[in-house]
Design a protein around this motif. Structure first.
Motif, PDB file in Angstrom:
ATOM      1  N   HIS A 187      43.616  34.574  38.086  1.00 26.73           N
ATOM      2  CA  HIS A 187      43.772  35.649  39.070  1.00 26.73           C
ATOM      3  C   HIS A 187      44.565  36.774  38.418  1.00 26.73           C
ATOM      4  CE1 HIS A 187      43.980  37.504  43.027  1.00 26.73           C
ATOM      5  NE2 HIS A 187      45.256  37.750  42.788  1.00 26.73           N
ATOM      6  N   GLU A 199      43.369  43.705  42.515  1.00 30.53           N
ATOM      7  CA  GLU A 199      43.396  42.270  42.232  1.00 30.53           C
ATOM      8  C   GLU A 199      41.974  41.751  42.111  1.00 30.53           C
ATOM      9  OE1 GLU A 199      45.990  39.817  44.571  1.00 30.53           O
ATOM     10  OE2 GLU A 199      47.204  41.520  45.235  1.00 30.53           O
ATOM     11  N   TRP A 200      41.785  40.777  41.230  1.00 32.94           N
ATOM     12  CA  TRP A 200      40.471  40.153  41.122  1.00 32.94           C
ATOM     13  C   TRP A 200      40.608  38.775  40.470  1.00 32.94           C
ATOM     14  CZ3 TRP A 200      42.169  43.919  37.809  1.00 32.94           C
ATOM     15  CH2 TRP A 200      42.140  43.643  36.445  1.00 32.94           C
ATOM     16  N   SER A 217      34.668  39.247  35.615  1.00 32.89           N
ATOM     17  CA  SER A 217      35.202  39.148  36.969  1.00 32.89           C
ATOM     18  C   SER A 217      34.220  38.390  37.842  1.00 32.89           C
ATOM     19  CB  SER A 217      35.443  40.544  37.547  1.00 32.89           C
ATOM     20  OG  SER A 217      34.231  41.283  37.578  1.00 32.89           O
ATOM     21  N   THR A 221      34.849  41.717  43.429  1.00 37.98           N
ATOM     22  CA  THR A 221      35.939  42.569  42.986  1.00 37.98           C
ATOM     23  C   THR A 221      35.595  44.045  43.151  1.00 37.98           C
ATOM     24  OG1 THR A 221      37.363  43.143  41.122  1.00 37.98           O
ATOM     25  CG2 THR A 221      35.109  42.561  40.607  1.00 37.98           C
TER      26      THR A 221
END
Length: 316
Positions: A187, A199-200, A217, A221
């Protein structure tokens, strides 16, 4: 197209099978050959065998389908050729609508079934054209970069440090934290332009110890991204060439990149600075800042430069 492109693009607008234009091309080829080679049986199957015009209209439709097939199978401008199929479907539905109104009994039933089949094909063609178009726009907005740095460490040492994802914020200035959830998933929390946090979740999809790491990712996202880092022995036993490929799609496309550059956060410069800090951490154990060392290119960042000193422990 590089390996990084192939793992990034499906994350941008949902999965778009690479064979989709080819599948449409084969469908057009089948329909076109059938209409040209056997117009009589096709006319009977579709319920228009009682129309004198069918013998001339069906070959014309066949030629149109063969043109679409050639365009789709060539791989050039697949979105445009997919929409050409949609336009052809609309013409076919118009002709079938007229034929349906003029017929009764068994022929009317066959025309109705043909109309339903063409309507189904039209729905598939519209969906395919939209998805292929999205993939094309996705490629247009992806920012690509390839940057390298040579570090005076072995490939195994460089690999081990990078493979521990929680080390990344020690030299990537835009990262606040990376939390490893397991051996492959993590994360990420990053600082974006104007102080925005992004955030992803990401996953490692190819891991070759002491050679390379490829990650991307996960779906959902706001900033789809992917990358690969390779650790190549430098010529003359001078350490390791760390070669980084990155692909990502900013939310606002080219405008987003222009705004980021205005505020001194040009993506390629950021990555160059990150790799210089990676070199420092790996070779000295810490990041040293000075008027000549990387700390971004904005006026604010340059004004905050100080004589050489280690970063605080909280920023390592």
């Amino acid at each position: 197209m590089s390996q990084v492109d192939t793992v990034l693009l499906p994350e941008l607008d949902g999965p778009v099978p690479a064979t989709l234009p080819s599948a449409l091309g084969l469908l057009s080829l089948t329909l076109g050959v059938g209409a040209l080679v056997a117009p009589g049986p096709v006319a009977r199957l579709t319920g228009v065998d009682d129309s004198p015009a069918a013998r001339s209209v069906l070959p014309a439709i066949g030629l149109r389908e063969l043109g679409s097939a050639a365009g789709l199978l060539s791989g050039r401008r697949p979105a445009g050729w997919a929409w050409s199929r949609v336009a052809g479907d609309a013409m076919d539905l118009t002709l079938l609508g007229r034929a349906l109104a003029d017929r009764s009994g068994e022929r009317r039933r066959r025309v109705a079934l043909t109309t339903l089949a063409v309507a189904g094909i039209t729905a598939v063609d519209v969906l395919a054209a939209v998805r292929v178009g999205r993939a094309r726009r996705a490629r247009a907005r992806v920012i690509r970069m390839q940057i390298a740095v040579t570090v005076n460490r072995s490939p195994a040492e460089a690999y081990r440090f990078w493979r521990d994802m929680e080390n990344l914020p020690r030299f990537m200035a835009h990262l606040e934290s990376v939390r490893a959830d397991d051996l492959r998933r993590s994360h990420w929390i990053a600082r974006g332009p104007a102080g925005h946090r992004v955030e992803w979740d990401a996953e490692i999809i190819d891991d070759q110890p002491n050679k390379s790491i490829t990650w991307r990712s996960l779906p959902g996202t706001r900033v789809p991204n992917a990358g690969r880092v390779r650790f190549v022995p430098a010529p003359g036993d001078r350490g390791t060439e760390v070669r980084v490929e990155l692909r990502y799609a900013p939310p606002a496309g080219a405008l987003g990149r222009a705004v980021a550059k205005l505020f001194g956060e040009e993506p390629e410069q950021q990555v160059r600075d990150d790799l210089r800090r990676f070199k420092q951490v790996l070779e000295t154990g810490e990041v040293v800042r000075s008027e000549g060392s990387p700390n971004g290119i904005s006026v604010r960042q340059q004004a905050m430069q100080r004589p050489a000193q280690p970063l605080p422990a909280s920023r390592r």
